[in-house]
Design a protein around this motif. Structure first.
Motif, PDB file in Angstrom:
ATOM      1  N   ASN A   1       0.852  -1.209  -0.584  1.00 53.22           N
ATOM      2  CA  ASN A   1       0.295  -0.075  -0.282  1.00 53.22           C
ATOM      3  C   ASN A   1       1.266   1.704  -0.068  1.00 53.22           C
ATOM      4  OD1 ASN A   1      -1.917  -2.613   1.420  1.00 53.22           O
ATOM      5  ND2 ASN A   1      -2.932  -0.808   1.754  1.00 53.22           N
ATOM      6  N   VAL A   2       0.180   2.044  -0.879  1.00 53.91           N
ATOM      7  CA  VAL A   2       1.010   3.405  -0.587  1.00 53.91           C
ATOM      8  C   VAL A   2       0.190   4.612   0.260  1.00 53.91           C
ATOM      9  CG1 VAL A   2       2.350   2.972  -2.923  1.00 53.91           C
ATOM     10  CG2 VAL A   2       0.060   4.157  -2.785  1.00 53.91           C
ATOM     11  N   HIS A   3       1.088   6.031   0.145  1.00 56.79           N
ATOM     12  CA  HIS A   3       0.000   6.945   1.194  1.00 56.79           C
ATOM     13  C   HIS A   3       0.078   7.660  -0.227  1.00 56.79           C
ATOM     14  CE1 HIS A   3      -0.268   9.932   4.661  1.00 56.79           C
ATOM     15  NE2 HIS A   3       0.204  10.721   3.310  1.00 56.79           N
ATOM     16  N   THR A   4      -1.950   8.504   0.226  1.00 50.04           N
ATOM     17  CA  THR A   4      -1.627   8.824  -1.304  1.00 50.04           C
ATOM     18  C   THR A   4      -2.335  10.255  -0.368  1.00 50.04           C
ATOM     19  OG1 THR A   4      -2.611   6.907  -2.935  1.00 50.04           O
ATOM     20  CG2 THR A   4      -3.305   9.520  -3.234  1.00 50.04           C
ATOM     21  N   ASP A   5      -1.280  11.042  -0.984  1.00 46.42           N
ATOM     22  CA  ASP A   5      -1.757  12.652  -0.357  1.00 46.42           C
ATOM     23  C   ASP A   5      -3.261  12.895  -1.310  1.00 46.42           C
ATOM     24  OD1 ASP A   5       0.250  12.926   0.918  1.00 46.42           O
ATOM     25  OD2 ASP A   5       0.706  14.685  -0.849  1.00 46.42           O
ATOM     26  N   HIS A   6      -4.262  14.529  -0.619  1.00 41.28           N
ATOM     27  CA  HIS A   6      -5.475  14.526  -1.067  1.00 41.28           C
ATOM     28  C   HIS A   6      -5.877  15.118  -2.661  1.00 41.28           C
ATOM     29  CE1 HIS A   6      -6.867  14.281   3.060  1.00 41.28           C
ATOM     30  NE2 HIS A   6      -5.643  15.348   3.731  1.00 41.28           N
ATOM     31  N   ASP A   7      -4.993  15.141  -3.181  1.00 46.36           N
ATOM     32  CA  ASP A   7      -5.167  15.109  -4.764  1.00 46.36           C
ATOM     33  C   ASP A   7      -4.022  14.255  -5.351  1.00 46.36           C
ATOM     34  OD1 ASP A   7      -1.981  15.483  -3.571  1.00 46.36           O
ATOM     35  OD2 ASP A   7      -1.387  17.316  -4.479  1.00 46.36           O
TER      36      ASP A   7
ATOM     37  N   PHE B   1       8.968   1.385  -9.300  1.00 41.23           N
ATOM     38  CA  PHE B   1       9.717   2.272  -9.345  1.00 41.23           C
ATOM     39  C   PHE B   1       9.653   3.492  -7.676  1.00 41.23           C
ATOM     40  CE2 PHE B   1      10.068   1.277 -13.649  1.00 41.23           C
ATOM     41  CZ  PHE B   1      11.134   0.836 -13.627  1.00 41.23           C
ATOM     42  N   VAL B   2       8.267   3.728  -7.678  1.00 39.55           N
ATOM     43  CA  VAL B   2       8.101   4.204  -6.551  1.00 39.55           C
ATOM     44  C   VAL B   2       7.986   3.517  -5.526  1.00 39.55           C
ATOM     45  CG1 VAL B   2       6.375   4.940  -4.637  1.00 39.55           C
ATOM     46  CG2 VAL B   2       5.709   4.790  -7.157  1.00 39.55           C
ATOM     47  N   HIS B   3       8.680   2.274  -5.123  1.00 40.62           N
ATOM     48  CA  HIS B   3       8.583   1.083  -3.637  1.00 40.62           C
ATOM     49  C   HIS B   3      10.467   0.953  -4.045  1.00 40.62           C
ATOM     50  CE1 HIS B   3       4.930  -0.350  -2.206  1.00 40.62           C
ATOM     51  NE2 HIS B   3       4.845  -0.239  -3.830  1.00 40.62           N
TER      52      HIS B   3
END
Length: 715
Positions: free
Chosen positions: A176-182, A327-329
């Motif tokens: 799981n990733v951390h997604t901001d409000h945008d 690539f995020v990980h």
């Protein structure tokens, strides 16, 4: 720069406080993320990343478009790829990889298929198909070098099918990733609460296994890994540092690695994966694409790794606003291993910095004109942005959008405050007195905040008097409209020259101009500027006579008198009505010198004090010693010819002959003086007039007590 009072200072800081609080408030929290995006883009464009991808501790094995188009994978469902995946993973492990993480989830096995196939289900006929794959997972997992991925969700969790979990002894971590409000990924979670205890996220687990350390929670609440205190402005997250814009992570196509296994090139796997953290994931144009801090400048799906068996696909990958999720990980793992995660300022410091920057701009808007304040804002923003980028190179993120937008709001608010409240009196003063007082006087009133009052001071000034010769007779031949047009053009042209040389026009008296240099603005070179203005005015009148329709056929000429000395300048008049003007004998003498020009046929006459104050700036000729009406003391008078070195040959010749004649005149050799002056009588009116005076005294010599002073009978 305007004068400010305590009310203005309070207003500036209140505006800055409100603007800073608004732009750092939770409803505008997306601005914090936008700052990261802009800093990432600016750093990538201006500085870039010169690290060799080969030095990266993390590599990606990509199930990419090439894999889908290469036999034996072409046209085959991914559930049938598991045996080949196991073979490739085995070779990677033998090549010395530290740990392998799965960013792909095989939720089902082909052995579980219930599609009818003959007299039984397809899954029944495929029993044992995944055996080699599961054995490979068990072997790699037993060495502590394999972590499978899962997606945690209350509604739609995604987990590897049960046999895989058993094979790796439940070594499964959340992707799981951390997604901001945008909907932009700028941070990654560090851990997840599972059954009441914190479990490291995939990236943290891989970094921990690579370093041989376990993540720990320090007394301060900070997560530490192998001595590295992971910065977390947002609790339990790490801010990602996309230093290389994705191009710093080597990426190997799974299709080429499978072919390399077939080729049996073990050395290639050793060269590519020895000591590396390996992430297996999909790199496709249509699946698992993520928006990150690289979205403004564009990121890349890794750097193409070396090839083993298959030729590299044609074409060059272009930057995109989104990148493959693997690539995020990979970036998170690399940040943790290299202690290179972004450090963000906490809310208090971010707010203080924003308010401080807004206060600077608000004060600038209070002190300077709106245009100047806007330029200061632009310059300050550019400087601050440059500092922020320089600091971001070292993985420290200063707030960018919040201070810039808060300061812009403070600038606009302060300009509005000034227009509505603070500058009302200033606008009234300027509007009321701009046409009647010198600009410097108006500026002084505005700066002091006081209305003009009676009073004056002694100043050393140069007075400038000019008058049109014989203008009354010319005016009689003109209609009122023609006369007004002519005078407006003449006075405007002369006034522009006087003011451009630092002079102040005191008044117009018909066709006469009274001006002074050295007040109200202090000017140490007032005499020089007055003489230069007089020469320019004389040239300008000749130009108007030659080329302006209103002057055609009139042949206007003027006389100018200049005198320097002490004078009283200030607001002079009655208590209800007064003007900024000048009074003294210096003024009277300048007026008399203007009139004295007609006795010598000259256009400009200056006193000895004016000539002396100009130094060697101009070429002069001494005209005479005169005694003007109303003054007993004789004064020497001079005519400026031109700037030093710029006088014409005729002017120089006339000046030399005139000086010879004047010396003979003062020596009572009137016949010799007449001859000397007579050399230039045809071209020099002053010489012609003096020649007549010399001839008269040669015929009728004066008494022995005669002095060479010309006493003028009129003005």
């Amino acid at each position: 720069m305007r004068r400010i009072g305590g009310r203005d200072i309070v207003a500036a800081f209140l505006i800055a406080l409100v603007a800073g609080a608004i732009f750092t408030s939770p409803p505008l929290q997306t601005l914090q993320g936008l700052s990261l995006d802009i800093l990432t883009a600016l750093r990538g464009k201006l500085i870039g990343d010169r690290r060799d991808p080969a030095t990266s501790p993390v590599v990606v094995v990509a199930i990419d478009g090439e894999t889908y188009e290469t036999p034996p994978f072409q046209g085959s469902p991914t559930q049938t790829w598991t045996r080949e995946i196991g073979r490739v993973l085995g070779s990677i492990t033998e090549g010395g990889a530290k740990v392998i993480g799965f960013d792909v989830i095989f939720k089902n096995s082909i052995e579980q298929s219930e599609i009818p196939f003959g007299d039984t289900a397809l899954g029944g006929r495929m029993k044992g198909f995944d055996r080699d794959y599961l054995i490979a997972l068990r072997q790699i997992s037993d060495g502590g070098k394999l972590v499978l991925g899962e997606i945690l969700s209350n509604d739609h969790p995604e987990v590897p099918y049960r046999a895989q979990q058993v094979a790796v002894r439940n070594t499964v971590r959340a992707l799981n990733v951390h997604t901001d409000h945008d909907d932009v990924i700028r941070r990654m979670p560090l851990s997840f609460a599972i059954e009441g205890r914190p479990v490291p996220a995939m990236a943290v687990e891989l970094a921990a296994r690579a370093t041989g350390a376990k993540p720990e929670i320090a007394p301060s609440g900070t997560t530490e890994l192998s001595g590295y205190a992971i910065p977390s402005a947002v609790p339990n997250t790490v801010a990602l540092n996309f230093r290389g814009m994705g191009r710093d992570i080597p990426t190997y196509s799974f299709a080429d690695l499978r072919a390399c296994v077939e080729k049996g090139d073990r050395d290639f796997f050793r060269r590519a994966f020895d000591g590396k953290v390996v992430l297996l994931g999909t790199v496709l144009n249509f699946e698992d694409r993520k928006l990150t801090s690289m979205r403004l400048a564009g990121g890349h799906d890794g750097a193409p790794g070396a090839r083993c068996a298959l030729p590299a696909p044609a074409g060059i990958a272009k930057a995109r606003s989104d990148v493959a999720g693997v690539f995020v990980h990979a970036t998170a793992v690399r940040n943790l291993l290299e202690h290179d995660a972004v450090t963000e300022l906490g809310f208090p410091l971010r707010t203080i910095l924003t308010i401080a920057f807004a206060a600077i701009i608000a004060c600038a808007a209070c002190l300077f004109a709106p245009t100047t304040a806007a330029i200061i804002w632009l310059a300050s923003t550019a400087v601050y942005a440059a500092i922020a980028v320089a600091v971001f190179v070292h993985a420290m993120a200063l707030p960018l959008t919040e201070p810039v937008l808060a300061s812009l709001a403070a600038l606009a608010s302060m300009v509005g405050y000034r227009f509505v409240l603070a500058d009302r009196d200033e606008r009234f003063l300027r509007k009321s007195f701009a046409l009647y007082l010198a600009p410097e006087v108006v500026d002084s009133m505005v700066a002091s905040g006081k209305m003009p009052a009676l009073g004056g001071e002694m100043r050393n000034v140069t007075m400038f008097f000019s008058d049109l010769s014989g203008f009354s007779s010319i005016a009689e031949t003109m209609t009122p409209g023609e006369l007004v047009t002519l005078m407006n053009e003449y006075l405007s042209a002369m006034t522009d020259i006087i003011e451009s040389h630092g002079g102040y026009v005191d008044k117009y008296i018909g066709d006469s101009i009274v001006a002074m240099f050295g007040a109200p603005a202090d000017d140490p070179a007032h005499a020089t500027n007055a003489v230069r203005a007089a020469l320019k005015c004389h040239d300008k009148l000749a130009e108007l006579n030659a080329g302006h329709p209103a002057f055609a056929g009139h042949g206007l000429s003027h006389r100018i008198g200049l005198n320097s000395g002490e004078a009283v300048v200030g607001n002079i008049g009655s208590r209800r009505r007064f003007n900024y003007t000048v009074m003294s004998d210096t003024v009277n003498v300048a007026s008399r010198l203007e009139g004295a020009n007609k006795y010598y046929g000259t256009a400009i006459m200056a006193s000895e004090t004016t000539m002396a104050q100009t130094g060697a700036t101009f070429a002069w000729r001494e005209l005479d010693a005169i005694r003007v009406l109303g003054r007993g003391e004789a004064i020497k008078v001079f005519e400026p010819l031109a700037e030093t070195g710029a006088e014409s040959e005729r002017q120089a010749k006339a000046a030399a002959a005139y000086a010879e004649g004047l010396a003979l005149w003062r020596a009572r050799d009137f016949a010799g003086a007449a001859d000397a002056f007579g050399q230039m009588t045809d071209t020099d009116p002053a010489s012609a007039k003096f020649a007549r005076r010399a001839n008269a005294l040669a015929a009728n010599p004066p008494p022995p007590d005669w002095t060479p002073v010309n006493t003028l009978e009129g003005k």
